[in-house]
Scaffold this active site. Structure first.
Site, short mmCIF file in Angstrom:
data_model
loop_
_atom_site.label_atom_id
_atom_site.label_comp_id
_atom_site.label_asym_id
_atom_site.label_seq_id
_atom_site.Cartn_x
_atom_site.Cartn_y
_atom_site.Cartn_z
N HIS A 34 0.85 -1.19 0.00
CA HIS A 34 0.00 0.00 0.00
C HIS A 34 0.88 1.24 0.00
O HIS A 34 1.26 1.76 1.06
CB HIS A 34 -0.91 0.00 1.23
CG HIS A 34 -1.93 1.11 1.22
ND1 HIS A 34 -3.28 0.87 1.08
CD2 HIS A 34 -1.80 2.45 1.33
CE1 HIS A 34 -3.93 2.03 1.11
NE2 HIS A 34 -3.04 3.00 1.26
N HIS A 57 1.37 5.02 -2.29
CA HIS A 57 0.78 5.89 -3.32
C HIS A 57 1.89 6.43 -4.23
O HIS A 57 2.25 7.61 -4.16
CB HIS A 57 0.02 7.02 -2.65
CG HIS A 57 -1.16 6.56 -1.87
ND1 HIS A 57 -2.37 6.25 -2.45
CD2 HIS A 57 -1.32 6.34 -0.53
CE1 HIS A 57 -3.24 5.87 -1.52
NE2 HIS A 57 -2.62 5.91 -0.34
N GLY A 70 -3.62 12.29 -1.58
CA GLY A 70 -3.95 13.50 -0.83
C GLY A 70 -5.02 14.34 -1.49
O GLY A 70 -5.81 13.87 -2.30
N GLY A 71 -5.05 15.60 -1.12
CA GLY A 71 -6.02 16.54 -1.66
C GLY A 71 -7.16 16.87 -0.72
O GLY A 71 -8.03 17.67 -1.06
N GLU A 72 -7.17 16.29 0.50
CA GLU A 72 -8.30 16.54 1.41
C GLU A 72 -8.45 18.00 1.80
O GLU A 72 -9.55 18.44 2.14
CB GLU A 72 -8.17 15.67 2.67
CG GLU A 72 -8.38 14.20 2.45
CD GLU A 72 -7.08 13.45 2.18
OE1 GLU A 72 -7.06 12.23 2.39
OE2 GLU A 72 -6.08 14.10 1.76
N THR A 84 -7.97 9.34 -1.59
CA THR A 84 -9.29 9.94 -1.44
C THR A 84 -9.81 10.47 -2.77
O THR A 84 -11.00 10.39 -3.07
CB THR A 84 -9.24 11.10 -0.43
OG1 THR A 84 -8.59 10.67 0.76
CG2 THR A 84 -10.63 11.60 -0.10
N LYS A 101 -9.57 -1.41 -4.31
CA LYS A 101 -9.56 -0.67 -3.05
C LYS A 101 -10.94 -0.10 -2.77
O LYS A 101 -11.67 0.30 -3.68
CB LYS A 101 -8.54 0.46 -3.09
CG LYS A 101 -8.56 1.32 -1.82
CD LYS A 101 -7.58 2.46 -1.88
CE LYS A 101 -7.72 3.33 -0.63
NZ LYS A 101 -6.72 4.38 -0.57
N ARG A 158 -14.61 10.03 4.95
CA ARG A 158 -14.29 10.38 3.57
C ARG A 158 -14.78 9.33 2.58
O ARG A 158 -14.62 9.48 1.37
CB ARG A 158 -12.78 10.56 3.41
CG ARG A 158 -12.19 11.73 4.17
CD ARG A 158 -10.69 11.64 4.27
NE ARG A 158 -10.29 10.56 5.16
CZ ARG A 158 -9.03 10.16 5.34
NH1 ARG A 158 -8.05 10.76 4.68
NH2 ARG A 158 -8.75 9.18 6.17
N HIS A 218 -9.39 0.31 3.09
CA HIS A 218 -8.92 1.43 3.91
C HIS A 218 -9.88 1.56 5.09
O HIS A 218 -11.09 1.76 4.90
CB HIS A 218 -8.90 2.71 3.08
CG HIS A 218 -8.89 3.97 3.88
ND1 HIS A 218 -7.78 4.77 3.98
CD2 HIS A 218 -9.86 4.58 4.62
CE1 HIS A 218 -8.06 5.82 4.74
NE2 HIS A 218 -9.33 5.72 5.15
N HIS A 220 -4.55 0.05 7.66
CA HIS A 220 -4.58 1.16 8.63
C HIS A 220 -5.28 0.74 9.92
O HIS A 220 -5.85 1.58 10.63
CB HIS A 220 -5.29 2.40 8.06
CG HIS A 220 -4.91 2.77 6.67
ND1 HIS A 220 -3.63 2.62 6.18
CD2 HIS A 220 -5.64 3.29 5.64
CE1 HIS A 220 -3.59 3.04 4.92
NE2 HIS A 220 -4.79 3.44 4.58
N ARG A 241 -4.84 2.48 13.35
CA ARG A 241 -5.20 3.90 13.37
C ARG A 241 -5.55 4.38 14.77
O ARG A 241 -5.26 5.52 15.15
CB ARG A 241 -6.39 4.14 12.43
CG ARG A 241 -6.81 5.57 12.33
CD ARG A 241 -8.00 5.73 11.41
NE ARG A 241 -7.71 5.31 10.04
CZ ARG A 241 -7.06 6.06 9.14
NH1 ARG A 241 -6.62 7.26 9.50
NH2 ARG A 241 -6.86 5.62 7.92
N ASP A 274 1.70 3.07 3.44
CA ASP A 274 0.85 4.20 3.04
C ASP A 274 1.75 5.34 2.57
O ASP A 274 1.42 6.52 2.70
CB ASP A 274 -0.06 4.68 4.17
CG ASP A 274 -1.28 5.47 3.67
OD1 ASP A 274 -1.53 5.43 2.45
OD2 ASP A 274 -1.96 6.11 4.48
N SER A 321 -1.32 11.24 1.95
CA SER A 321 -1.47 12.31 2.93
C SER A 321 -1.91 11.72 4.25
O SER A 321 -2.60 10.71 4.31
CB SER A 321 -2.50 13.34 2.44
OG SER A 321 -3.77 12.73 2.29
#
Length: 392
Positions: A66, A68, A73-75, A104, A160, A167, A199, A228, A231, A286, A290
């Site tokens: 996992h 990227h 990102g981009g949140e 995301t 995925k 989100r 996720h 994750h 978490r 990960d 982000s």
């Protein structure tokens, strides 16, 4: 043909094989024997590479399931989009195989771009795979659906989805069951894992939706891989119970011990203490994703980024801090991942396996050499094989 002979190493495959020599021919492991003649290799290939690994550990290249590698990102808006990774980021971390999902953003990020980046890194020297889908449902795809993505596109090994996360698109149990079923059938038709990489967010339902989706079916729990899972404390406690009852899960190494997260290596130590079979666990980075932090009102308050180097760091801490035996710790980032993703030539040091090999100093567990698909990429701690645009 390119030949690399590694002499006098302590071989872990990841189980301990003892002091042996290892010969790589082309892009594959040709032989692992107690003694391989240097003179014989020279007679076949005068320009062969010889590495004296006396006292060092010789282990399989790490697999990051996992990461990227084309950015995520981009949140917090477009300025929070993370950039693509370069080859050296993987080499420094001992990662010779990488599998990437979208993050995301499944709108301005595309699976076609992700596929192109996978081919780029493959041509530069590491093995790459991707997942169909993104956070939401219905899944974004390259072809008309997830099943045909898995069947028709070589690099697509699964799909995925995001669950129990604010989100996500909050799929119903029935929608998730259908996605798992489609991925499983696609995997069967293609001879692939057809894995569903889930996720996991921080919402209270946690793994409950997965257990409900699998309830009443004959689909094995290994068909879906929640990631994750460290978490927060509540989710990880649920994970230990889930894995004790046949489930599998993936811990994220970019999550430290700050806040409510569980450090990956500490999580492995807790799994052992709770008699959870380590064969049910893996670790991934990960990397380049982000790492947003939200307050109780759902507002973004902080943004970090996942680090590929965290995989090697958490492997090291699993051995040195948690005192997990070397072979078992290695399995978390090699053999277990290869089995989960059905990568039959990865994660082992056996004849016929891909020539992905790391050489590690025994006391400090420092990465000294990296060989990917039979090509020397790191020598004496220095990266010697970089991506095309890293040379500029």
């Amino acid at each position: 043909m390119n030949l690399i002979l590694i002499k006098n190493g302590e071989i872990y495959s990841p189980e301990y094989l003892g002091k042996s020599d290892l010969l790589i021919a082309g892009d594959s492991i040709f032989s692992v024997e107690s003694s391989i003649s240097e003179e014989a290799v020279k007679s076949i290939a005068p320009h062969a590479i010889f590495i004296d690994a006396r006292g060092a550990l010789v282990v399989p290249g790490f697999i990051d399931s996992h990461v990227h590698f084309n950015g995520a990102g981009g949140e917090g808006g477009p300025q929070f989009r993370t950039p693509p990774l370069q080859l050296s980021s993987f080499i420094r971390a001992g990662i010779t195989t990488a599998a990437a999902p979208l993050g995301t953003d499944g709108i301005s990020r595309s699976l076609r771009e992700l596929l192109a980046k996978a081919h780029s890194l493959e041509n530069e020297g590491i093995s790459t795979f991707i997942y169909s889908g993104a956070y939401g449902m219905p899944s974004v795809t390259i072809t008309e659906n997830v099943m045909s993505d898995i069947v028709l596109i070589d690099k697509v090994i699964g799909v995925k989805v995001a669950l129990s996360d604010h989100r996500s698109s909050h799929p119903t149990v029935e929608e998730l069951r259908r996605l798992i079923s489609d991925a499983r059938i696609g995997g069967m038709l293609a001879g692939k894992a057809g894995i569903v990489e889930a996720h996991m967010g921080s919402e209270d339902w946690g793994l409950g939706i997965i257990e409900e989706a699998l309830s009443g079916t004959q689909i094995p729990k290994s068909q879906i891989l929640p990631t994750h899972v460290n978490r927060n404390e509540k989710l990880y406690a649920q994970t230990l119970n889930y894995c004790s009852n046949g489930g599998v899960a993936d811990l994220t190494t970019s999550m430290g011990s700050g806040g409510h997260t569980v450090k990956a290596s500490e999580g492995i130590g807790r799994a052992v203490a709770n008699q959870v079979p380590l064969s049910h666990l893996t670790m991934s980075t990960d990397g380049n994703g982000s790492m947003p932090e939200f307050n109780a009102a759902g507002e973004l308050v902080k943004m970090g980024i996942g680090e590929p180097l965290s995989l090697f760091a958490e492997f090291r801490d699993t051995v040195l801090e948690e005192h997990i035996p070397m072979g078992e710790a290695l399995s978390l980032v090699t053999k277990n991942v290869a089995v989960r993703l059905k990568l039959t030539k990865k994660g082992r040091l056996v004849p016929g396996a891909d020539g992905d090999v790391l050489i590690i100093s025994p006391d400090t567990l420092t990465l000294e050499y990296v060989i990917g698909k039979g090509i020397l990429m790191m020598k004496e701690r220095s990266v010697i094989k970089k991506g095309i645009f890293e040379e500029v």
